[in-house]
Design an enzyme around this catalytic site. Structure first.
Site, PDB file in Angstrom:
ATOM      1  N   ASP A 180       6.905 -10.686  12.335  1.00  0.00           N
ATOM      2  CA  ASP A 180       5.731 -10.199  11.604  1.00  0.00           C
ATOM      3  C   ASP A 180       4.898  -9.336  12.540  1.00  0.00           C
ATOM      4  O   ASP A 180       5.082  -9.359  13.762  1.00  0.00           O
ATOM      5  CB  ASP A 180       4.889 -11.373  11.077  1.00  0.00           C
ATOM      6  CG  ASP A 180       3.704 -10.898  10.230  1.00  0.00           C
ATOM      7  OD1 ASP A 180       3.867  -9.925   9.471  1.00  0.00           O
ATOM      8  OD2 ASP A 180       2.614 -11.483  10.343  1.00  0.00           O
ATOM      9  N   SER A 181       3.979  -8.607  11.955  1.00  0.00           N
ATOM     10  CA  SER A 181       3.065  -7.788  12.748  1.00  0.00           C
ATOM     11  C   SER A 181       2.066  -8.652  13.517  1.00  0.00           C
ATOM     12  O   SER A 181       1.397  -8.152  14.423  1.00  0.00           O
ATOM     13  CB  SER A 181       2.304  -6.818  11.837  1.00  0.00           C
ATOM     14  OG  SER A 181       1.515  -7.537  10.901  1.00  0.00           O
ATOM     15  N   TYR A 217      -0.237  -3.758  10.584  1.00  0.00           N
ATOM     16  CA  TYR A 217       0.678  -2.703  10.163  1.00  0.00           C
ATOM     17  C   TYR A 217       0.233  -2.046   8.861  1.00  0.00           C
ATOM     18  O   TYR A 217       0.681  -0.951   8.538  1.00  0.00           O
ATOM     19  CB  TYR A 217       2.079  -3.291   9.930  1.00  0.00           C
ATOM     20  CG  TYR A 217       2.917  -3.492  11.171  1.00  0.00           C
ATOM     21  CD1 TYR A 217       2.384  -3.419  12.453  1.00  0.00           C
ATOM     22  CD2 TYR A 217       4.281  -3.777  11.046  1.00  0.00           C
ATOM     23  CE1 TYR A 217       3.161  -3.617  13.574  1.00  0.00           C
ATOM     24  CE2 TYR A 217       5.073  -3.978  12.165  1.00  0.00           C
ATOM     25  CZ  TYR A 217       4.513  -3.901  13.425  1.00  0.00           C
ATOM     26  OH  TYR A 217       5.305  -4.097  14.527  1.00  0.00           O
ATOM     27  N   CYS A 223       6.889  -9.983   6.792  1.00  0.00           N
ATOM     28  CA  CYS A 223       5.770  -9.035   6.680  1.00  0.00           C
ATOM     29  C   CYS A 223       6.076  -8.132   5.501  1.00  0.00           C
ATOM     30  O   CYS A 223       7.119  -7.463   5.478  1.00  0.00           O
ATOM     31  CB  CYS A 223       5.647  -8.221   7.972  1.00  0.00           C
ATOM     32  SG  CYS A 223       4.437  -6.872   7.923  1.00  0.00           S
ATOM     33  N   ASN A 224       5.202  -8.127   4.513  1.00  0.00           N
ATOM     34  CA  ASN A 224       5.441  -7.310   3.324  1.00  0.00           C
ATOM     35  C   ASN A 224       5.496  -5.831   3.662  1.00  0.00           C
ATOM     36  O   ASN A 224       6.327  -5.087   3.143  1.00  0.00           O
ATOM     37  CB  ASN A 224       4.346  -7.578   2.287  1.00  0.00           C
ATOM     38  CG  ASN A 224       4.480  -8.927   1.622  1.00  0.00           C
ATOM     39  OD1 ASN A 224       5.135  -9.078   0.599  1.00  0.00           O
ATOM     40  ND2 ASN A 224       3.857  -9.936   2.215  1.00  0.00           N
ATOM     41  N   CYS A 271       0.484 -10.437   1.309  1.00  0.00           N
ATOM     42  CA  CYS A 271       0.541 -10.299   2.763  1.00  0.00           C
ATOM     43  C   CYS A 271       0.677 -11.702   3.318  1.00  0.00           C
ATOM     44  O   CYS A 271      -0.004 -12.628   2.851  1.00  0.00           O
ATOM     45  CB  CYS A 271      -0.728  -9.621   3.301  1.00  0.00           C
ATOM     46  SG  CYS A 271      -0.877  -9.615   5.101  1.00  0.00           S
ATOM     47  N   THR A 272       1.538 -11.877   4.308  1.00  0.00           N
ATOM     48  CA  THR A 272       1.810 -13.229   4.797  1.00  0.00           C
ATOM     49  C   THR A 272       0.630 -13.835   5.552  1.00  0.00           C
ATOM     50  O   THR A 272       0.624 -15.040   5.819  1.00  0.00           O
ATOM     51  CB  THR A 272       3.065 -13.252   5.688  1.00  0.00           C
ATOM     52  OG1 THR A 272       2.942 -12.285   6.736  1.00  0.00           O
ATOM     53  CG2 THR A 272       4.303 -12.936   4.855  1.00  0.00           C
ATOM     54  N   HIS A 273      -0.360 -13.036   5.874  1.00  0.00           N
ATOM     55  CA  HIS A 273      -1.584 -13.578   6.473  1.00  0.00           C
ATOM     56  C   HIS A 273      -2.412 -14.373   5.451  1.00  0.00           C
ATOM     57  O   HIS A 273      -3.092 -15.335   5.803  1.00  0.00           O
ATOM     58  CB  HIS A 273      -2.468 -12.448   7.012  1.00  0.00           C
ATOM     59  CG  HIS A 273      -1.994 -11.811   8.284  1.00  0.00           C
ATOM     60  ND1 HIS A 273      -0.876 -11.018   8.335  1.00  0.00           N
ATOM     61  CD2 HIS A 273      -2.500 -11.846   9.545  1.00  0.00           C
ATOM     62  CE1 HIS A 273      -0.704 -10.585   9.571  1.00  0.00           C
ATOM     63  NE2 HIS A 273      -1.673 -11.076  10.324  1.00  0.00           N
TER      64      HIS A 273
END
Length: 264
Positions: free
Chosen positions: A20-21, A52, A84-85, A194-196
């Site tokens: 992931d970013s 990103y 990360c999308n 978003c994975t966050h």
């Protein structure tokens, strides 16, 4: 998934790379570890270059390709998960062209389960500007726009704010209120694109109320499980190793903290 050439030569004990970013991909790492606790996992966050979501397509592609190449050199990977999308939308096709002998699995906004959860629903999609801009999202949205009203909202600055931690501070609620507050009472569900964002579900609920939220972590983990099972590459040990790396090494303790943070 079609069987890939050479996949059967993978060793069960080899690592799964999760990229992931930044810290957000830890939400996917959690889901993978929960579903497959015996797997050896190598998580790498590119926190030095995060976020990103507001970078150019070319920058995201190059950063992603470089990171995966370095991960594969350090630990020969039996599978790659792009947690990360934005990186998925920008670079997953390039990665699959390069790594033809192992599964390369991306993540996408969980529009399908959201659209199927309620007929004629109104779905708020929270995501980065890049995820919403790229063709992959538009193609996905077109699949479900007849069964649901889809409202995409670019959440500028949210991933960066989550990277900073201290998620109980009032400035995070203020940011969310600015971004999504106008939709309170107007949407039936939220897709966390978003994975966050799964790490701030409670804060999102504070702003929007108690409505269903959907993210892609489970679906991505299930797809990974099926790919490994198909080629008989599931690791059957009791507890796998979790290795952390980062382009900003002082972020690694933060990744570990997030790994131990329950997502409700």
């Amino acid at each position: 998934m079609k069987k890939r050439k050479g996949v059967i030569s993978m060793k069960k004990e080899e690592y799964i790379g999760v990229f992931d970013s930044g810290v957000g991909g830890v939400s996917v790492l959690q889901a993978i570890h929960e579903m497959m606790p015996g797997e050896n996992l190598y998580f790498f966050g590119d926190s030095l270059n995060a976020p990103y979501g507001e970078k150019t397509l070319e920058d995201v592609q190059q950063l992603t390709l470089n990171a995966i190449e370095n991960m594969n050199k350090k630990k020969h990977l039996k599978a790659i998960v792009i947690a990360c999308n934005t990186a998925t939308s920008a670079a997953v096709t390039l990665l699959r062209e390069k790594y033809t002998d192992i599964p390369v699995i991306g993540i996408e906004p969980a529009l399908k389960p959201a659209a199927l959860s309620k007929k004629n629903s109104c779905i708020l999609v929270m995501a980065t500007a890049n995820t919403l801009r790229l063709d992959k999202f538009h193609q996905l949205a077109e699949r479900y726009d007849k069964s649901a009203t889809i409202i995409p909202v670019p959440c500028y600055g949210l991933a960066k704010r989550i990277e900073q931690g201290n998620l109980d501070q009032p400035d995070l609620i203020e940011l969310l209120t600015d971004l999504i507050g106008p939709y309170k009472g107007k949407v039936d569900s939220v897709v966390l694109g978003c994975t966050h964002y799964p790490f701030v579900k409670n804060q999102i609920a504070t702003v929007l109320g108690d409505i269903p939220m959907f993210d892609g972590a489970y679906g991505t983990s299930k797809h990974l499980y099926n790919c490994l099972k198909e080629c008989d590459c599931l690791n059957d040990q009791e507890e796998g190793d979790i290795l952390y790396g980062s382009s900003k090494e002082d972020e690694i303790p933060i990744y570990k903290t997030f790994m131990n943070t329950p997502i409700i």
